[in-house]
Design a protein around this motif. Structure first.
Motif, PDB file in Angstrom:
ATOM      1  N   ALA A 184       4.616   4.095 -11.800  1.00 19.52           N
ATOM      2  CA  ALA A 184       5.837   3.569 -11.177  1.00 19.52           C
ATOM      3  C   ALA A 184       5.757   3.662  -9.651  1.00 19.52           C
ATOM      4  CB  ALA A 184       7.065   4.316 -11.693  1.00 19.52           C
ATOM      5  N   PHE A 185       5.170   4.729  -9.145  1.00 17.11           N
ATOM      6  CA  PHE A 185       4.999   4.873  -7.695  1.00 17.11           C
ATOM      7  C   PHE A 185       4.097   3.758  -7.177  1.00 17.11           C
ATOM      8  CE2 PHE A 185       2.562   6.418  -4.049  1.00 17.11           C
ATOM      9  CZ  PHE A 185       3.585   6.731  -3.172  1.00 17.11           C
ATOM     10  N   LEU A 186       2.995   3.513  -7.871  1.00 13.91           N
ATOM     11  CA  LEU A 186       2.091   2.446  -7.447  1.00 13.91           C
ATOM     12  C   LEU A 186       2.769   1.084  -7.500  1.00 13.91           C
ATOM     13  CD1 LEU A 186      -1.202   3.652  -9.135  1.00 13.91           C
ATOM     14  CD2 LEU A 186      -0.654   3.666  -6.694  1.00 13.91           C
ATOM     15  N   ARG A 187       3.569   0.850  -8.532  1.00 17.91           N
ATOM     16  CA  ARG A 187       4.313  -0.412  -8.605  1.00 17.91           C
ATOM     17  C   ARG A 187       5.287  -0.518  -7.436  1.00 17.91           C
ATOM     18  NH1 ARG A 187       3.826   0.500 -14.153  1.00 17.91           N
ATOM     19  NH2 ARG A 187       5.779   1.653 -14.275  1.00 17.91           N
ATOM     20  N   ALA A 188       5.951   0.598  -7.097  1.00 14.21           N
ATOM     21  CA  ALA A 188       6.947   0.591  -6.010  1.00 14.21           C
ATOM     22  C   ALA A 188       6.306   0.261  -4.666  1.00 14.21           C
ATOM     23  CB  ALA A 188       7.672   1.930  -5.946  1.00 14.21           C
TER      24      ALA A 188
END
Length: 112
Positions: free
Chosen positions: A32-36
Motif C-alpha cells: 500500500a505504501f508503494l502504491r501511495a
C-alpha cells in the motif's frame, strides 16, 4: 539471452527486477505504501506482461527515502514533494557546476 545480458540487466539500476511484494519486503513497508507513492507520482513502476508492478533499484532508493521521511512524521504527500524538490535542487546544482567549469575554461590565462 546470454549470461552477460542477464548480468547486465541485474547491474542496471533502472531494470525493473523487483515485484511489489519483494520491494515492500526489502523496504520493510507494505505494498500500500508503494502504491501511495506511485499515486503521488514519486515513482512510476513498470508493468510486467501480466500487468504486475515491477520496481528498479533506483526506484527502491527513492521509496526508501520516502519511507524515511514518513517514519519521521512527514505526511506522504509532503514527503514525495520534498524528494522531488531535493532531486530538482541536485540537478540545478549539477548544471550550475557545469556552467562554472565551462566559464572557467573559457577565461583567458591570468597575466603574470
Amino acid at each position: 539471452m546470454t549470461a552477460d545480458d542477464t548480468l547486465g540487466r541485474l547491474n542496471d539500476d533502472d531494470y525493473p527486477a523487483y515485484t511489489m511484494g519483494r520491494a515492500a519486503e526489502m523496504l520493510g513497508t507494505t505494498p500500500a505504501f508503494l502504491r501511495a507513492i506511485g499515486e503521488a507520482r514519486l515513482i512510476t513502476p513498470l508493468r510486467s506482461e501480466g500487468g504486475h508492478r515491477r520496481y528498479s533499484r533506483y526506484q527502491l532508493r527513492i521509496a526508501a527515502r520516502a519511507r524515511e521521511l514518513v517514519d519521521e512524521g512527514t505526511p506522504i504527500e509532503a514527503a514525495c514533494r520534498i524528494i522531488i524538490l531535493e532531486d530538482q535542487l541536485e540537478e540545478a546544482q549539477r548544471i550550475n557546476a557545469e556552467y562554472r567549469r565551462a566559464a572557467d575554461s573559457a577565461k583567458p590565462p591570468a597575466a603574470a
